[in-house]
Design a protein around this motif. Structure first.
Motif, PDB file in Angstrom:
ATOM      1  N   ASP A 457     -33.279  31.719  41.405  1.00  0.00           N
ATOM      2  CA  ASP A 457     -34.643  31.273  41.626  1.00  0.00           C
ATOM      3  C   ASP A 457     -34.735  30.120  42.614  1.00  0.00           C
ATOM      4  OD1 ASP A 457     -35.868  33.100  39.950  1.00  0.00           O
ATOM      5  OD2 ASP A 457     -35.545  31.857  38.177  1.00  0.00           O
ATOM      6  N   ALA A 458     -33.595  29.531  42.972  1.00  0.00           N
ATOM      7  CA  ALA A 458     -33.609  28.408  43.915  1.00  0.00           C
ATOM      8  C   ALA A 458     -32.769  28.777  45.146  1.00  0.00           C
ATOM      9  CB  ALA A 458     -33.112  27.142  43.235  1.00  0.00           C
ATOM     10  N   ARG A 516     -31.766  28.120  53.606  1.00  0.00           N
ATOM     11  CA  ARG A 516     -32.719  28.816  52.764  1.00  0.00           C
ATOM     12  C   ARG A 516     -34.152  28.388  53.135  1.00  0.00           C
ATOM     13  NH1 ARG A 516     -29.599  32.769  51.475  1.00  0.00           N
ATOM     14  NH2 ARG A 516     -28.388  32.639  49.538  1.00  0.00           N
ATOM     15  N   ARG A 520     -37.418  27.086  48.550  1.00  0.00           N
ATOM     16  CA  ARG A 520     -36.214  27.163  47.713  1.00  0.00           C
ATOM     17  C   ARG A 520     -35.419  25.859  47.784  1.00  0.00           C
ATOM     18  NH1 ARG A 520     -34.199  32.081  45.770  1.00  0.00           N
ATOM     19  NH2 ARG A 520     -35.686  33.789  45.992  1.00  0.00           N
ATOM     20  N   THR A 523     -37.218  23.451  45.545  1.00  0.00           N
ATOM     21  CA  THR A 523     -36.963  23.796  44.139  1.00  0.00           C
ATOM     22  C   THR A 523     -35.600  23.275  43.706  1.00  0.00           C
ATOM     23  OG1 THR A 523     -38.332  25.782  44.319  1.00  0.00           O
ATOM     24  CG2 THR A 523     -36.798  25.689  42.476  1.00  0.00           C
ATOM     25  N   ARG A 532     -41.013  26.571  40.693  1.00  0.00           N
ATOM     26  CA  ARG A 532     -40.999  27.507  41.818  1.00  0.00           C
ATOM     27  C   ARG A 532     -42.374  27.662  42.455  1.00  0.00           C
ATOM     28  NH1 ARG A 532     -38.647  32.256  38.382  1.00  0.00           N
ATOM     29  NH2 ARG A 532     -39.775  31.030  36.836  1.00  0.00           N
ATOM     30  N   THR A 625     -39.191  35.937  41.794  1.00  0.00           N
ATOM     31  CA  THR A 625     -39.403  34.854  42.754  1.00  0.00           C
ATOM     32  C   THR A 625     -39.539  35.400  44.165  1.00  0.00           C
ATOM     33  OG1 THR A 625     -38.219  33.249  41.382  1.00  0.00           O
ATOM     34  CG2 THR A 625     -38.391  32.759  43.724  1.00  0.00           C
ATOM     35  N   GLU A 629     -42.703  35.030  46.737  1.00  0.00           N
ATOM     36  CA  GLU A 629     -42.521  34.481  48.084  1.00  0.00           C
ATOM     37  C   GLU A 629     -43.090  35.429  49.133  1.00  0.00           C
ATOM     38  OE1 GLU A 629     -38.414  31.915  47.391  1.00  0.00           O
ATOM     39  OE2 GLU A 629     -38.316  33.956  48.168  1.00  0.00           O
TER      40      GLU A 629
END
Length: 682
Positions: A457-458, A516, A520, A523, A532, A625, A629
């Motif tokens: 998720d990150a 990234r 992200r 996060t 998020r 996620t 996005e």
């Protein structure tokens, strides 16, 4: 009997007479508590299963049925001294679509049925008497009792939405009765229990107990230990004078009640709904069931009742006159079950230092899922509930997902004590200024913070797990996020269990995260109040890391309130969090970590631009996620809840989830996840 009385299993009840006798006594005690406002020895699901087994034993073995248990409205209760003009009958129950089909085929309604929610409260009869000017005044509110007779409630003015004066219904010439359900919403129930706790009294286990106590208590008592707000929902009315007209149909009576200003079981949701066949009836039953998680009061089923008066007369009651055949109650699976707390512990410390107590409970099935761990949410909530190891609790899966303790049965066990130091690191540095306590020792939450930073998720460092982070920290190789980018393959290969190949793979996975997307990267920094969704909003608003850092370095918290969903309090936390990480961010950038800017790639004719989209379930080939996005990178808004402002709900065809049902209720378009994935790929 006490709340801890054991009941034999259904198999034992059917095959063993001694077990049958024990179960019968427990069930009668539970029935008395259910209607009398006491603590029941069984939760609703256990009670239903026990009574079903008793009925089977009676039929199979010819054993005598417990007095009234299988056919009276309120088995085990005292009748009271006020006879009802018409019996307040119990309804036959169904739990499957097949049972609804059989009921329909047996009675064949000619004009369909009306489907309404079955309120989980206390049935009562409100008697009105004419006052001579076309209106009637409330004369008394009487409990259902045993169906034949009940008791007058001393405090019916506690029912805040029941009118004291109403227009006379058409065709009614004398006194008339409105029958319905008295219930409590969640806020009123919590307020009543908070008042009792303040005065050192045990809280009520469920709203039914509280309702009975409130309506029966003597107002002259010196100790008035709780208040609350009771609510009434009517399900029918009738005149007491022979020859009075009860209306052309059940639908007409519900409509008349609404025009009189009396809330009904239909108006608490969407109004009375007609079903013309059993398939329609089940669809409505499912739709009402889907509302359970959105309502602030409890419903435990749906009622199907024939629309036509002629049908009701033709179908009539059961041969013993104790159950009407013209209606049936569909019972939903119990959302709350009773179990015992075996231990209370903590699932580590959250990435922002959050301390969350968790109750380990004796496994119990709730809404089709076996639950053994239950969140207590926060330390203050655990103390407020009065939990203790060994005590009995009622638990529910909130939103059909997260199990939580909803009530604690009375007990005399030593109450659980709030921690005086962090249960993870032993530090006394606990921030207790807010409802959710946090350990402020920065070293305490490092493992959780770094594990989350590299998660999918990150930064999504493939193969870098919490176990890897823990080993690196234990070896002194890593103490913050920047240290991950200083690692060499040799650093990892030197640890127990990892060789050169593993070291190269882990370092390569970390290297792959240097560029990234901005959301992200933000996060991964783990700033409090920036999950998020918030990090996507911040990234989309500022576009680049430099633009955000300019605000953090040269601006003020107020500058962040321009971001969607950021108020003054949240802005202060986010501003302070990023400012405290300026050195870390500089360190990361010196190591070649440079997030890519957030840009909206949508054209004016993109089917996603300007849409608010809720995704329920999995979209093929993407994490949740990643889906959000993609939506926001193309000018849409990703939301987690369905409302009138939702443009599209992505959900599997035929789904019975609460989001799918709410979308259908609101007329919101839906799309299969595979079709939505195809749109995202274009």
């Amino acid at each position: 009997m006490t709340a801890t009385t054991a009941v034999p299993s259904p198999t034992e009840i059917v095959t063993d007479r001694a077990a049958f006798d024990i179960a019968s006594a427990v069930a009668l005690d539970a029935a008395d508590a259910y209607y009398g406002g006491n603590v029941s020895p069984l939760d609703d699901a256990a009670y239903d299963a026990t009574v079903e087994a008793i009925a089977k034993a009676v039929q199979t073995n010819g054993w005598p049925a417990p007095p009234g248990l299988l056919d009276e409205v309120a088995a085990g209760t005292n009748a009271g001294d006020i006879v009802h003009p018409r019996r307040m009958l119990s309804l036959a129950k169904a739990t499957t679509a097949e049972e609804i089909d059989k009921w329909w085929d047996r009675h064949r309604p000619t004009e369909g049925v009306i489907v309404t929610p079955k309120m989980d409260g206390s049935s009562a009869r409100a008697r009105f008497v004419p006052v001579g000017d076309g209106t009637a005044r409330l004369d008394a509110v009487v409990s259902r009792g045993n169906g034949e007779a009940g008791e007058a409630y001393a405090n019916h003015d506690e029912i805040t939405n029941l009118p004291q004066t109403v227009p006379m219904p058409p065709g009614i010439t004398g006194p008339f009765d409105i029958v319905g359900e008295v219930y409590m919403d969640a806020a009123a129930f919590d307020a009543a229990n908070d008042a009792r706790r303040t005065k050192g009294k045990a809280p009520f286990v469920n709203p039914r107990n509280c309702i009975a106590g409130m309506l029966r208590r003597d107002k002259s008592e010196a100790e008035h230990d709780y208040d609350g707000r009771l609510t009434f929902a009517a399900y029918d009315y009738y005149g007491e004078t022979p020859g009075d007209d009860d209306g052309d149909s059940y639908h007409d009576r519900l409509t008349t009640l609404a025009t009189m200003g009396v809330p009904t079981v239909a108006t608490v949701t969407d109004g009375p709904v007609l079903a013309n066949d059993p398939t329609d009836a089940m669809a409505l039953i499912d739709r009402i069931g889907g509302l359970r998680d959105t309502l602030d009061f409890e419903i435990d089923g749906a009622v199907c009742r024939v629309r036509s008066n002629d049908d009701a007369t033709r179908i009539g009651d059961r041969s013993d006159g104790k159950v009407p055949n013209y209606a049936v109650a569909f019972k939903y699976p119990a959302q709350a079950r009773r179990t015992t707390i075996m231990d209370i512990s903590y699932d580590g410390i959250g990435r922002t230092g959050l301390i969350t107590p968790v109750a380990r409970v004796a496994p119990v099935e709730v809404s089709g899922v076996t639950v053994s761990n239950v969140t207590l949410h926060n330390v203050n909530e655990a103390v407020r509930l009065g939990v203790a190891i060994g005590c009995e609790v009622e638990i529910a899966r909130m939103g059909d997902v997260i199990p939580k303790v909803v009530s604690v049965l009375p007990h005399d066990l030593p109450p659980w004590q709030a921690p005086t130091a962090c249960p993870n690191c032993g530090s006394d540095d606990i921030d207790k200024s807010e409802l959710r306590w946090r350990c402020t020792n920065p070293d305490c939450s490092t493992l959780a913070a770094l594990t989350y930073a590299v998660s999918r998720d990150a930064l999504d460092a493939d193969g870098v797990s919490g176990k890897v982070i823990e080993a690196l920290m234990a070896a002194g190789k890593v103490s913050d996020l920047a240290d991950l980018y200083r690692l060499t393959a040799a650093d990892v290969a030197g640890l127990d269990g990892w060789g050169t190949t593993s070291g190269e793979q882990i370092v390569a996975a970390i290297d792959a995260t240097r560029n990234r997307p901005l959301n992200r990267f933000l996060t991964a920094l783990g700033v409090r109040m920036t999950g998020r969704t918030m990090c996507r909003r911040i990234a989309n608003h500022y576009g680049t890391l430099d633009a955000l850092l300019d605000v953090i370095t040269n601006g003020s918290p107020a500058d962040l309130t321009v971001v969607d969903g950021v108020g003054d309090t949240k802005a202060q936390h986010i501003f302070d969090g990023f400012r405290s990480r300026l050195d870390l961010i500089a360190d990361l950038r010196s190591l070649g970590v440079e997030p890519t800017g957030a840009t909206v790639q949508a054209s004016a004719d993109d089917p996603i631009v300007g849409k608010t989209i809720v995704v329920s379930g999995a979209v093929p080939g993407m994490s949740r996620t990643e889906v959000k996005e993609m939506i926001e990178s193309r000018g849409g808004k990703a939301s987690s809840s369905v409302s009138k402002n939702t443009s599209l709900v992505v959900v599997e065809h035929g789904s019975t989830s609460s989001k799918a049902k709410k979308a259908a209720d609101l007329g919101i378009p839906t799309m299969d996840p595979a079709d939505f994935a195809a749109i995202l790929s274009t």
